[in-house]
Scaffold this motif. Structure first.
Motif, mmCIF file in Angstrom:
data_model
loop_
_atom_site.group_PDB
_atom_site.id
_atom_site.type_symbol
_atom_site.label_atom_id
_atom_site.label_comp_id
_atom_site.label_asym_id
_atom_site.label_seq_id
_atom_site.Cartn_x
_atom_site.Cartn_y
_atom_site.Cartn_z
ATOM 1 N N ALA A 210 -3.992 -2.917 -11.786
ATOM 2 C CA ALA A 210 -2.782 -3.423 -11.137
ATOM 3 C C ALA A 210 -2.739 -2.978 -9.675
ATOM 4 O O ALA A 210 -2.387 -3.767 -8.790
ATOM 5 C CB ALA A 210 -1.539 -2.942 -11.881
ATOM 6 N N TRP A 211 -3.111 -1.727 -9.405
ATOM 7 C CA TRP A 211 -3.125 -1.240 -8.018
ATOM 8 C C TRP A 211 -4.130 -2.036 -7.187
ATOM 9 O O TRP A 211 -3.831 -2.461 -6.083
ATOM 10 C CB TRP A 211 -3.449 0.248 -7.967
ATOM 11 C CG TRP A 211 -3.612 0.748 -6.563
ATOM 12 C CD1 TRP A 211 -4.788 1.053 -5.941
ATOM 13 C CD2 TRP A 211 -2.578 0.974 -5.599
ATOM 14 N NE1 TRP A 211 -4.530 1.467 -4.650
ATOM 15 C CE2 TRP A 211 -3.193 1.424 -4.416
ATOM 16 C CE3 TRP A 211 -1.192 0.843 -5.628
ATOM 17 C CZ2 TRP A 211 -2.478 1.739 -3.267
ATOM 18 C CZ3 TRP A 211 -0.476 1.160 -4.481
ATOM 19 C CH2 TRP A 211 -1.106 1.604 -3.327
ATOM 20 N N GLU A 212 -5.297 -2.259 -7.750
ATOM 21 C CA GLU A 212 -6.344 -2.977 -7.016
ATOM 22 C C GLU A 212 -5.955 -4.435 -6.735
ATOM 23 O O GLU A 212 -6.394 -5.001 -5.744
ATOM 24 C CB GLU A 212 -7.657 -2.918 -7.784
ATOM 25 C CG GLU A 212 -8.258 -1.518 -7.793
ATOM 26 C CD GLU A 212 -9.453 -1.370 -8.703
ATOM 27 O OE1 GLU A 212 -9.751 -2.285 -9.506
ATOM 28 O OE2 GLU A 212 -10.113 -0.311 -8.621
ATOM 29 N N LYS A 213 -5.134 -5.010 -7.612
ATOM 30 C CA LYS A 213 -4.752 -6.421 -7.459
ATOM 31 C C LYS A 213 -3.296 -6.574 -7.025
ATOM 32 O O LYS A 213 -2.715 -7.651 -7.158
ATOM 33 C CB LYS A 213 -4.993 -7.156 -8.770
ATOM 34 C CG LYS A 213 -6.456 -7.177 -9.155
ATOM 35 C CD LYS A 213 -6.682 -7.881 -10.457
ATOM 36 C CE LYS A 213 -8.161 -7.859 -10.795
ATOM 37 N NZ LYS A 213 -8.449 -8.503 -12.065
ATOM 38 N N ARG A 214 -2.725 -5.513 -6.498
ATOM 39 C CA ARG A 214 -1.295 -5.511 -6.159
ATOM 40 C C ARG A 214 -0.897 -6.604 -5.187
ATOM 41 O O ARG A 214 0.212 -7.114 -5.234
ATOM 42 C CB ARG A 214 -0.867 -4.146 -5.639
ATOM 43 C CG ARG A 214 -1.437 -3.792 -4.289
ATOM 44 C CD ARG A 214 -1.221 -2.329 -3.936
ATOM 45 N NE ARG A 214 -1.814 -2.005 -2.655
ATOM 46 C CZ ARG A 214 -3.094 -1.709 -2.483
ATOM 47 N NH1 ARG A 214 -3.922 -1.682 -3.514
ATOM 48 N NH2 ARG A 214 -3.557 -1.428 -1.280
ATOM 49 N N VAL B 158 -3.915 2.454 -20.674
ATOM 50 C CA VAL B 158 -2.823 2.451 -19.691
ATOM 51 C C VAL B 158 -3.363 2.797 -18.313
ATOM 52 O O VAL B 158 -3.030 2.141 -17.320
ATOM 53 C CB VAL B 158 -1.689 3.416 -20.120
ATOM 54 C CG1 VAL B 158 -0.699 3.645 -18.981
ATOM 55 C CG2 VAL B 158 -0.975 2.872 -21.353
ATOM 56 N N GLN B 159 -4.234 3.803 -18.234
ATOM 57 C CA GLN B 159 -4.804 4.176 -16.944
ATOM 58 C C GLN B 159 -5.609 3.019 -16.350
ATOM 59 O O GLN B 159 -5.467 2.698 -15.171
ATOM 60 C CB GLN B 159 -5.685 5.408 -17.084
ATOM 61 C CG GLN B 159 -6.264 5.856 -15.750
ATOM 62 C CD GLN B 159 -7.084 7.124 -15.875
ATOM 63 O OE1 GLN B 159 -7.493 7.521 -16.952
ATOM 64 N NE2 GLN B 159 -7.330 7.760 -14.748
ATOM 65 N N LYS B 160 -6.416 2.377 -17.164
ATOM 66 C CA LYS B 160 -7.214 1.243 -16.686
ATOM 67 C C LYS B 160 -6.300 0.117 -16.198
ATOM 68 O O LYS B 160 -6.549 -0.505 -15.160
ATOM 69 C CB LYS B 160 -8.128 0.744 -17.789
ATOM 70 C CG LYS B 160 -9.006 -0.390 -17.359
ATOM 71 C CD LYS B 160 -9.935 -0.840 -18.468
ATOM 72 C CE LYS B 160 -10.769 -2.011 -17.954
ATOM 73 N NZ LYS B 160 -11.663 -2.520 -18.964
ATOM 74 N N THR B 161 -5.238 -0.140 -16.942
ATOM 75 C CA THR B 161 -4.274 -1.177 -16.563
ATOM 76 C C THR B 161 -3.651 -0.867 -15.211
ATOM 77 O O THR B 161 -3.530 -1.752 -14.354
ATOM 78 C CB THR B 161 -3.180 -1.295 -17.642
ATOM 79 O OG1 THR B 161 -3.803 -1.686 -18.871
ATOM 80 C CG2 THR B 161 -2.110 -2.289 -17.261
ATOM 81 N N GLY C 160 0.764 -1.243 0.000
ATOM 82 C CA GLY C 160 0.000 0.000 0.000
ATOM 83 C C GLY C 160 0.792 1.289 0.000
ATOM 84 O O GLY C 160 0.206 2.357 0.145
ATOM 85 N N ASP C 161 2.106 1.220 -0.177
ATOM 86 C CA ASP C 161 2.942 2.422 -0.198
ATOM 87 C C ASP C 161 2.729 3.154 -1.525
ATOM 88 O O ASP C 161 3.195 2.712 -2.569
ATOM 89 C CB ASP C 161 4.405 2.030 -0.017
ATOM 90 C CG ASP C 161 5.350 3.212 0.056
ATOM 91 O OD1 ASP C 161 5.084 4.253 -0.591
ATOM 92 O OD2 ASP C 161 6.367 3.098 0.756
ATOM 93 N N THR C 162 2.004 4.264 -1.473
ATOM 94 C CA THR C 162 1.686 4.983 -2.707
ATOM 95 C C THR C 162 2.908 5.666 -3.318
ATOM 96 O O THR C 162 2.962 5.851 -4.533
ATOM 97 C CB THR C 162 0.560 6.017 -2.481
ATOM 98 O OG1 THR C 162 0.929 6.900 -1.428
ATOM 99 C CG2 THR C 162 -0.746 5.318 -2.142
ATOM 100 N N ASN C 163 3.886 6.047 -2.492
ATOM 101 C CA ASN C 163 5.118 6.635 -3.052
ATOM 102 C C ASN C 163 5.865 5.596 -3.888
ATOM 103 O O ASN C 163 6.374 5.910 -4.964
ATOM 104 C CB ASN C 163 6.018 7.172 -1.945
ATOM 105 C CG ASN C 163 5.448 8.412 -1.299
ATOM 106 O OD1 ASN C 163 4.768 9.215 -1.944
ATOM 107 N ND2 ASN C 163 5.696 8.581 -0.017
ATOM 108 N N ALA C 164 5.939 4.377 -3.396
ATOM 109 C CA ALA C 164 6.585 3.302 -4.153
ATOM 110 C C ALA C 164 5.798 3.029 -5.435
ATOM 111 O O ALA C 164 6.381 2.846 -6.502
ATOM 112 C CB ALA C 164 6.692 2.037 -3.308
ATOM 113 N N TRP C 165 4.487 3.018 -5.323
ATOM 114 C CA TRP C 165 3.647 2.780 -6.502
ATOM 115 C C TRP C 165 3.872 3.874 -7.549
ATOM 116 O O TRP C 165 4.031 3.586 -8.731
ATOM 117 C CB TRP C 165 2.171 2.725 -6.107
ATOM 118 C CG TRP C 165 1.290 2.539 -7.293
ATOM 119 C CD1 TRP C 165 0.477 3.457 -7.863
ATOM 120 C CD2 TRP C 165 1.164 1.350 -8.087
ATOM 121 N NE1 TRP C 165 -0.151 2.920 -8.950
ATOM 122 C CE2 TRP C 165 0.251 1.636 -9.115
ATOM 123 C CE3 TRP C 165 1.743 0.084 -8.015
ATOM 124 C CZ2 TRP C 165 -0.097 0.683 -10.074
ATOM 125 C CZ3 TRP C 165 1.390 -0.861 -8.972
ATOM 126 C CH2 TRP C 165 0.478 -0.555 -9.988
#
Length: 79
Positions: free
Chosen positions: A61-65, A54-57, A20-25
């Motif tokens: 990816a974030w949701e399934k990280r 790309v945005q959808k991807t 969940g680290d958004t900076n890393a993401w």
């Protein structure tokens, strides 16, 4: 097996992003957007369609990280 420094950084970013680290993401996204846009360009001529794909991807990816398991740089792209 010795990992390259860039592989170590990528692995660390992925691990942090998985938790969940958004900076890393955001750092991962910055690295991957050019590759994703290039890949999308082979599939769609319309720039807006490419950007939307790309945005959808990235949202997916974030949701399934949490399901991601790092196995080298190619695994990030395949995932």
């Amino acid at each position: 097996m010795n990992a390259e420094p860039s592989d170590l950084r990528l692995e660390q970013l992925l691990e942090k992003a998985r938790h969940g680290d958004t900076n890393a993401w955001n750092a991962l996204v910055a690295q991957m957007v050019p590759w994703l846009l290039n890949t999308a360009a082979r599939m769609a001529q319309d720039e807006q369609l490419r950007e939307d794909a790309v945005q959808k991807t990235l949202v997916e990816a974030w949701e399934k990280r949490s399901s991601f398991r790092y196995m080298g740089e190619s695994s990030w792209r395949a995932w």
